[in-house]
Scaffold this motif. Structure first.
Motif, PDB file in Angstrom:
ATOM      1  N   ARG A  98      69.408 -30.322  15.918  1.00 19.00           N
ATOM      2  CA  ARG A  98      68.238 -31.069  15.449  1.00 19.00           C
ATOM      3  C   ARG A  98      68.249 -32.503  15.980  1.00 19.00           C
ATOM      4  N   ARG A  99      69.399 -33.119  15.969  1.00 17.46           N
ATOM      5  CA  ARG A  99      69.478 -34.489  16.473  1.00 17.46           C
ATOM      6  C   ARG A  99      69.171 -34.530  17.962  1.00 17.46           C
ATOM      7  N   SER A 100      69.665 -33.547  18.709  1.00 21.32           N
ATOM      8  CA  SER A 100      69.390 -33.482  20.142  1.00 21.32           C
ATOM      9  C   SER A 100      67.900 -33.346  20.413  1.00 21.32           C
ATOM     10  N   ILE A 101      67.223 -32.472  19.656  1.00 19.21           N
ATOM     11  CA  ILE A 101      65.782 -32.282  19.835  1.00 19.21           C
ATOM     12  C   ILE A 101      65.022 -33.567  19.530  1.00 19.21           C
ATOM     13  N   SER A 385      68.706 -29.940  -3.053  1.00 16.11           N
ATOM     14  CA  SER A 385      67.425 -29.228  -2.995  1.00 16.11           C
ATOM     15  C   SER A 385      66.390 -30.003  -2.185  1.00 16.11           C
ATOM     16  N   GLU A 386      66.375 -31.332  -2.361  1.00 16.71           N
ATOM     17  CA  GLU A 386      65.435 -32.158  -1.596  1.00 16.71           C
ATOM     18  C   GLU A 386      65.742 -32.092  -0.106  1.00 16.71           C
ATOM     19  N   ALA A 387      67.033 -32.124   0.226  1.00 21.37           N
ATOM     20  CA  ALA A 387      67.414 -32.053   1.639  1.00 21.37           C
ATOM     21  C   ALA A 387      67.017 -30.714   2.250  1.00 21.37           C
ATOM     22  N   GLU A 388      67.165 -29.644   1.496  1.00 20.96           N
ATOM     23  CA  GLU A 388      66.772 -28.319   1.987  1.00 20.96           C
ATOM     24  C   GLU A 388      65.271 -28.274   2.267  1.00 20.96           C
ATOM     25  N   THR A 389      64.482 -28.860   1.378  1.00 20.73           N
ATOM     26  CA  THR A 389      63.032 -28.897   1.568  1.00 20.73           C
ATOM     27  C   THR A 389      62.657 -29.718   2.796  1.00 20.73           C
ATOM     28  N   ALA A 409      55.521 -39.069  10.185  1.00 23.57           N
ATOM     29  CA  ALA A 409      55.965 -38.360   8.981  1.00 23.57           C
ATOM     30  C   ALA A 409      57.308 -37.684   9.216  1.00 23.57           C
ATOM     31  N   GLU A 410      57.496 -37.132  10.410  1.00 26.73           N
ATOM     32  CA  GLU A 410      58.773 -36.494  10.738  1.00 26.73           C
ATOM     33  C   GLU A 410      59.913 -37.516  10.712  1.00 26.73           C
ATOM     34  N   GLN A 411      59.643 -38.700  11.231  1.00 24.58           N
ATOM     35  CA  GLN A 411      60.680 -39.727  11.239  1.00 24.58           C
ATOM     36  C   GLN A 411      61.022 -40.163   9.820  1.00 24.58           C
ATOM     37  N   ARG A 412      60.012 -40.258   8.967  1.00 22.44           N
ATOM     38  CA  ARG A 412      60.287 -40.600   7.559  1.00 22.44           C
ATOM     39  C   ARG A 412      61.174 -39.532   6.916  1.00 22.44           C
ATOM     40  N   LEU A 417      66.525 -37.905   4.999  1.00 28.74           N
ATOM     41  CA  LEU A 417      67.689 -37.024   5.089  1.00 28.74           C
ATOM     42  C   LEU A 417      68.974 -37.819   5.307  1.00 28.74           C
ATOM     43  N   ALA A 418      68.899 -38.841   6.138  1.00 28.21           N
ATOM     44  CA  ALA A 418      70.080 -39.672   6.372  1.00 28.21           C
ATOM     45  C   ALA A 418      70.494 -40.383   5.092  1.00 28.21           C
ATOM     46  N   ALA A 419      69.519 -40.873   4.344  1.00 31.08           N
ATOM     47  CA  ALA A 419      69.826 -41.547   3.079  1.00 31.08           C
ATOM     48  C   ALA A 419      70.434 -40.577   2.076  1.00 31.08           C
ATOM     49  N   ILE A 420      69.901 -39.347   2.037  1.00 32.96           N
ATOM     50  CA  ILE A 420      70.448 -38.327   1.135  1.00 32.96           C
ATOM     51  C   ILE A 420      71.886 -38.015   1.507  1.00 32.96           C
TER      52      ILE A 420
END
Length: 872
Positions: A98-101, A385-389, A409-412, A417-420
């Protein structure tokens, strides 16, 4: 492939990873290019464990020299992820892909051809995890990018065609997969020659398509040719050679050429153990296949040590382990209790449902108590659960065409996710330092027979099922004894029988006493009893409570409607005849458990705070303005079934408003539910302010109510399953539709919103249609709403198997609570049983009825109790 098939296929994975290594850029230093080449060479040779540390160091060096957003860093991330995937470490690989993409999209744009390899690799990872719906759009996007950039005959296009075809084939979509495989084969043979490894992969895959469709004579030469190419080009000990050996052995086994299959399985196992290690999924597949072949040859003594090793490593396939362990027990190669414990271990590790996971999360929170630990545990679970969503949202976004993407929106989502991740890392440190016992509690081991027996009361029996492709198993356990038997039906046969069984459970079928077409088949109900429970009947029949742990299609079977004795007729001459059938519920109360371990989770840690209020309820919601203050119009629907007309959910909305006329067609009013709730509330002494009806039965009310203060949470409304209303992504409860829908309140309380509620409920009543059903076609029936309510804090659920009759639902629910109030020690399952039997035994008929419909099971038998049914 369906889960019931032999796990011998690794369609296309070699092609996906072999062609998707990212090369270093021309600007890169020579020593880094050399290191990349060395890593690629080790990967081609199958020496992944040697390649991984080199790839890790290269990534670290590149990040230090170039920063975290460089194109070569993206390539290094992809390559390391690929190596992790080759070792079976998908959890480590996924975030790297995912990070590579994300880096490549930012650098080169959303439709750059350079992103296709990473999209393919991430999709291949999802495919290995049987997440086919998530993999498909990624494969399609990669294919579209390559067709546009490279043309229809480029070799990389062949790779994308193969990958998409593989995804189809694993879902038994042969008509979709075969032409794509053939097109990819033609491209590679022309571009790379007939001896290229990619040609071998395509030949192998086409051979698999023929094989699983029974065209064995056509499959054999294709797989043999694939094997010959791989041995010549890759060497005799490459993991791809093992793949062809394994598939050819499986073909021979299907032809009962066991002597020909054995040396091929042995060689494949040896290659995979040496190249990949015993912990790798491919090695485990080969070991299970070897054990299964030995068992078919009658060599249980040879199969047993392999199975014991697989059980110890958590890699045993239940269909293999149970056959071998049962044979070992019968041949006295191991004690009965040890054999059963091995079987229980394999079943529990192999069939952990999402509903069962939710129950365990609830147990962890309850065991933590009400102090700081409980708050931290809930916080960690909510963050997970939030991270999974968010993960799913990002994957869905990456799969879309560039014009439909919302990059901001994707960047947000990525930032969140990083904060989680950072917050959860801090929580894990706190758990380790302050609460060392938490880890053991949150990762429970499979339960043994003795541990299960200790949790059962003297009048309880548990039955659990393991469903395989050709043969299934039933295990029966009481406090004193245990037994287990093979069942003659496999997954497909059971699925067909359950569908036929449920076919007669329609309230409309009882509308005409003279019509027999489509009525419930008592003979089939007796046949299924004999198949599923007949072999263990001596052990369970004298217990007053039966706890059932179903699997697969059996999760959709209302066990209480099995018939224990042969009926006089499959379909009685008169409706009253159904009253005389030997229904299982006449003998025993039935509770359904999501898993074996949920018995411990619900009993060992269940507690209830003192002073909690008895009940709050939500019903008779308003779906259309004409329903409000118009009792005459609403009364017309008073005996309606709580069913839903299929319509597109998106058709109901117009901008920020709603087309109420269309929505009303799909959601008929349910005025009986007000009577139902009021009667139950009166009987329990519930305050009128705790019952929310009409417009007050809204999402806003539910989300703002102090639900943790109530022992019973009661919803009397429509239950919508994904598919009931087209376009609905989650199972939901229909509540009052607001005039201005918002994110907080759009009229549907979805499963994900339920999971965010905070409950402390002895049980949740879902007096709605079809609330036991899964959230996607073919899903486990205890997922969706059930899973979410368990996670939110429910210890038992009353749910419905089909679209219920409103009048019957009112009477059954009211009677259940009355009986529970008069005899709390009886428990929920017995109270429900007595309510059903009372309805069944009532010989009176409503005015205007042409038949005593009370006897018909569709009316008195829709409800099932999921979770803890005993008095606790």
């Amino acid at each position: 492939m369906k889960s019931g098939n032999r796990l011998v296929l690794t369609l296309g994975v070699a092609l996906v990873v072999g062609a998707c290594l990212s090369a270093p850029s021309s600007a890169q230093k020579i020593d880094i290019a050399a290191r990349s080449s060395a890593i690629a060479e080790l990967s081609r040779a199958g020496k992944y464990s040697q390649a991984i540390p080199l790839a890790q160091q290269l990534l670290a060096d590149l990040e230090k020299a170039r920063g975290p957003s460089d194109a070569d860093v993206a390539g290094a991330l992809n390559n390391l992820a690929m190596l992790y995937g080759s070792q079976g470490q998908d959890a480590d690989a996924e975030p790297l892909y995912r990070r590579s993409i994300a880096i490549l999209e930012k650098l080169h744009g959303l439709d750059s051809s350079g992103i296709a390899p990473e999209l393919n690799n991430l999709a291949a990872l999802y495919q290995r995890q049987q997440r086919y719906a998530e993999a498909e759009p990624l494969f399609k996007r990669a294919l579209a990018i390559r067709e546009k950039a490279l043309g229809r005959d480029h070799p990389d296009l062949g790779q994308s065609l193969n990958n998409l075809a593989t995804n189809y084939e694993k879902q038994d979509r042969h008509a979709d997969s075969e032409p794509l495989f053939k097109r990819a084969l033609a491209i590679y043979e022309k571009a790379a020659g007939p001896q290229h490894p990619a040609v071998a992969t395509l030949l192998n895959n086409l051979g698999q398509v023929d094989k699983v469709q029974g065209r064995l004579s056509e499959a054999e030469p294709l797989i043999k040719r694939s094997l010959a190419i791989r041995e010549k080009v890759l060497g005799p000990n490459h993991p791809d050679v093992a793949r062809s050996l394994n598939n050819l052995a499986d073909l021979y086994e299907r032809q009962d050429r066991l002597a020909d299959a054995e040396p091929l399985y042995q060689r494949a196992l040896a290659i995979r153990e040496r190249a990949l290690g015993m912990a790798h999924p491919d090695a485990a597949t080969s070991a299970n296949n070897m054990a299964f072949l030995y068992q078919k040859e009658g060599r249980t003594a040879d199969a047993l040590p392999i199975v014991e090793r697989m059980i110890a490593g958590g890699n045993a396939q239940p269909r293999v382990a149970l056959a071998v362990l049962l044979g070992a027990q019968r041949q006295q190669l191991m004690p009965s209790e040890k054999a059963l414990d091995g079987a229980l271990n394999a079943i529990q590790r192999g069939t952990q449902s999402s509903a069962a996971t939710a129950v365990n999360k609830l147990a962890v929170r309850l065991a933590a108590g009400n102090d700081r630990l409980a708050e931290l545990v809930r916080r960690d679970q909510d963050l997970s659960s939030e991270a999974e969503t968010l993960d799913k949202a990002i994957v869905a976004a990456v799969s879309k065409e560039p014009s439909k993407r919302d990059v901001a929106a994707e960047q947000r989502s990525r930032d969140r996710l990083a904060a989680i991740a950072a917050e959860r890392a801090g929580l894990q440190k706190t758990f380790t330092s302050e609460f060392p016992d938490y880890a053991a509690l949150s990762n429970p081991l499979p339960m043994t027979a003795m541990e299960i027996q200790a949790l059962l009361s003297a009048d309880e029996a548990m039955v659990l099922f393991a469903v395989a492709d050709k043969e299934s198993y039933v295990i029966a356990i009481t406090r004193e004894r245990f037994d287990w038997k093979p069942l003659p039906s496999g997954a497909e046969a059971l699925s067909n029988k359950v569908a036929a069984f449920r076919g007669g459970l329609n309230v409309a079928a009882a509308s005409d006493a003279s019509a027999k077409s489509g009525l419930f088949d008592l003979a089939l109900a007796n046949e299924m009893y004999a198949t599923l429970l007949g072999s263990v009947e001596p052990l369970i029949k004298d217990k007053s409570s039966l706890l059932v742990v179903p699997e697969g299609a059996l999760t959709a079977l209302p066990f209480h409607l099995l018939v224990t004795e042969k009926p006089a007729a499959a379909i009685p001459e008169k409706m009253e005849g159904y009253r005389d059938a030997a229904w299982l519920i006449k003998r025993q109360a039935v509770s359904v458990l999501p898993s074996v371990s949920s018995l411990k989770s619900l009993r060992a840690f269940a507690h209830r705070d003192q002073g909690i209020k008895p009940m709050t309820g939500f019903g008779d919601p308003v779906f259309n303005p004409t329903q409000e203050n118009s009792g005459g119009a609403r009364a017309l629907t008073k005996s309606a079934s709580r069913s839903v007309t299929s319509a597109a959910y998106t058709d109901f909305w117009q901008g920020a408003g709603v087309d109420r006329a269309k929505l009303a067609q799909a959601l008929p009013a349910l005025p009986d539910t007000a009577d139902e709730l009021n009667e139950v509330a009166k009987d329990l002494g519930v305050s009128a302010s705790d019952i929310h009806l009409g417009a007050d039965a809204s999402e806003t009310t539910v989300k703002h109510a102090p639900l943790a203060d109530y022992g019973i949470i009661y919803f009397a409304t429509h239950g919508l399953v994904a598919g009931d209303v087209k376009g609905l992504a989650e199972p939901s409860l229909a509540l009052s539709i607001p005039k201005q829908p918002s994110e907080l309140d759009d009229g549907l309380l979805t499963a994900s919103e339920v999971a965010q509620l905070k409950l402390n409920a002895d049980w949740v009543v879902l007096s709605a249609c079809n609330t036991i059903a899964g959230d996607r076609p073919g899903a486990e029936a205890l997922s969706g709403l059930a899973r979410s309510f368990f996670y939110a804090g429910a210890r038992a659920l009353l749910v419905s198997h089909w679209a219920v009759d409103s009048e019957a639902a009112t009477r059954l629910a009211t009677s259940t609570f009355q009986r529970l109030k008069s005899d709390p020690k009886a428990g929920r399952a017995q109270a429900l049983r007595q309510a059903m039997l009372a309805y069944l035994g009532d010989t009176s008929s409503p005015p205007g009825d042409i038949s005593p419909r009370n006897a018909y099971p569709a009316f008195w038998g829709p409800f099932a109790l999921i979770g803890e049914g005993a008095s606790r």
